[in-house]
Design an enzyme around this catalytic site. Structure first.
Site, PDB file in Angstrom:
ATOM      1  N   HIS A 189       1.013  -1.127   0.164  1.00 39.51           N
ATOM      2  CA  HIS A 189       0.110   0.014   0.014  1.00 39.51           C
ATOM      3  C   HIS A 189       0.985   1.169   0.088  1.00 39.51           C
ATOM      4  O   HIS A 189       0.612   2.345   0.509  1.00 39.51           O
ATOM      5  CB  HIS A 189      -0.945   0.000   1.097  1.00 39.51           C
ATOM      6  CG  HIS A 189      -1.555  -1.379   1.403  1.00 39.51           C
ATOM      7  ND1 HIS A 189      -2.229  -1.982   0.403  1.00 39.51           N
ATOM      8  CD2 HIS A 189      -1.687  -2.254   2.654  1.00 39.51           C
ATOM      9  CE1 HIS A 189      -2.868  -3.172   0.931  1.00 39.51           C
ATOM     10  NE2 HIS A 189      -2.386  -3.171   2.264  1.00 39.51           N
ATOM     11  N   ARG A 190       2.198   1.250  -0.676  1.00 40.86           N
ATOM     12  CA  ARG A 190       3.065   2.279  -0.662  1.00 40.86           C
ATOM     13  C   ARG A 190       3.620   2.599   0.906  1.00 40.86           C
ATOM     14  O   ARG A 190       4.042   3.873   0.955  1.00 40.86           O
ATOM     15  CB  ARG A 190       2.244   3.607  -1.197  1.00 40.86           C
ATOM     16  CG  ARG A 190       2.103   3.116  -2.889  1.00 40.86           C
ATOM     17  CD  ARG A 190       3.292   2.747  -3.443  1.00 40.86           C
ATOM     18  NE  ARG A 190       3.336   2.627  -5.101  1.00 40.86           N
ATOM     19  CZ  ARG A 190       2.881   1.448  -5.782  1.00 40.86           C
ATOM     20  NH1 ARG A 190       2.722   0.338  -5.081  1.00 40.86           N
ATOM     21  NH2 ARG A 190       2.568   1.468  -6.905  1.00 40.86           N
ATOM     22  N   LEU A 191       3.285   1.756   1.910  1.00 39.92           N
ATOM     23  CA  LEU A 191       3.907   2.103   2.920  1.00 39.92           C
ATOM     24  C   LEU A 191       5.371   1.620   3.286  1.00 39.92           C
ATOM     25  O   LEU A 191       5.507   0.568   3.866  1.00 39.92           O
ATOM     26  CB  LEU A 191       2.972   1.614   4.292  1.00 39.92           C
ATOM     27  CG  LEU A 191       1.394   2.014   4.138  1.00 39.92           C
ATOM     28  CD1 LEU A 191       0.791   1.325   5.180  1.00 39.92           C
ATOM     29  CD2 LEU A 191       1.427   3.631   4.203  1.00 39.92           C
TER      30      LEU A 191
END
Length: 211
Positions: A189-191
């Site tokens: 999740h682009r974390l």
């Protein structure tokens, strides 16, 4: 397909503060070995960024040839654009893009020239064709056609066919003294996980950065 639609999830794992060694070189060595073991193409390839006198940044890809606590080493023609820019401004940035294993390493520091002895030792270890290519190419100079470069290479190959290739005085190398190293690990999740090591005298200060 729209370029904005091209995306993928990063799922290979995370990076946690408790897993970080106190010295960034230990983590770099571990990650580089994993990149080699994973069969990545050119795992030692790194982007080298320099800045010219007007402040214009330039990037190119070179190969890392050695690293230790004193710095990261690469070789180049001393008449090249990168060498001219480093003569004016020794600040430099290195970037290792290990996309298949969802990792990146970014390094900032200052470049210093290697000694003639260090450069000669490495030059004589190169394949003969690579030694000849160093003589044939006036790096960063404009060429009228590729045939001119190939013709010069063949001319020199014939000239040096019976003996050793002499060491070119215009060929050299640099050691990048590290000021900071950032380790990036892709996350879902682009974390993404990002940790920045910054030099503080003989010690390193570590911060987690937002993705």
């Amino acid at each position: 397909m729209e370029l904005s639609d091209i995306r993928r999830e990063y799922t290979r794992g995370g990076l946690r503060r408790r897993d970080l060694p106190e010295q960034p070189l230990e983590l770099f060595k571990h990650w580089l070995q994993q990149a080699i073991d994973a069969g990545l193409t050119d795992p030692t390839a790194m982007t080298v960024a320099t800045v010219d006198a007007s402040g214009q940044p330039y990037q190119r890809i070179v190969l890392l040839k050695h690293f230790d606590p004193q710095g990261f080493v690469f070789y180049t023609n001393l008449g090249s654009r990168k060498a001219s820019q480093l003569a004016e401004n020794s600040k430099i940035s290195l970037h290792f893009p290990w996309h298949p294993i969802e990792r990146q390493v970014h390094i900032t520091g200052e470049a210093e020239k290697l000694s003639t002895m260090e450069v000669m030792k490495y030059f004589t270890s190169r394949p003969k064709e690579s030694q000849i290519a160093a003589w044939a190419s006036k790096q960063s100079a404009r060429l009228t056609a590729r045939q001119a470069l190939e013709g010069k290479f063949m001319e020199l190959k014939k000239k040096f066919s019976a003996g050793e290739v002499p060491f070119p005085t215009f060929w050299g190398g640099y050691r990048v003294k590290v000021n900071s190293m950032e380790f990036w690990q892709g996350g879902e999740h682009r974390l993404h996980d990002r940790f920045l090591y910054e030099r503080d005298g003989e010690q390193w200060h570590i911060d987690r950065l937002a993705p």
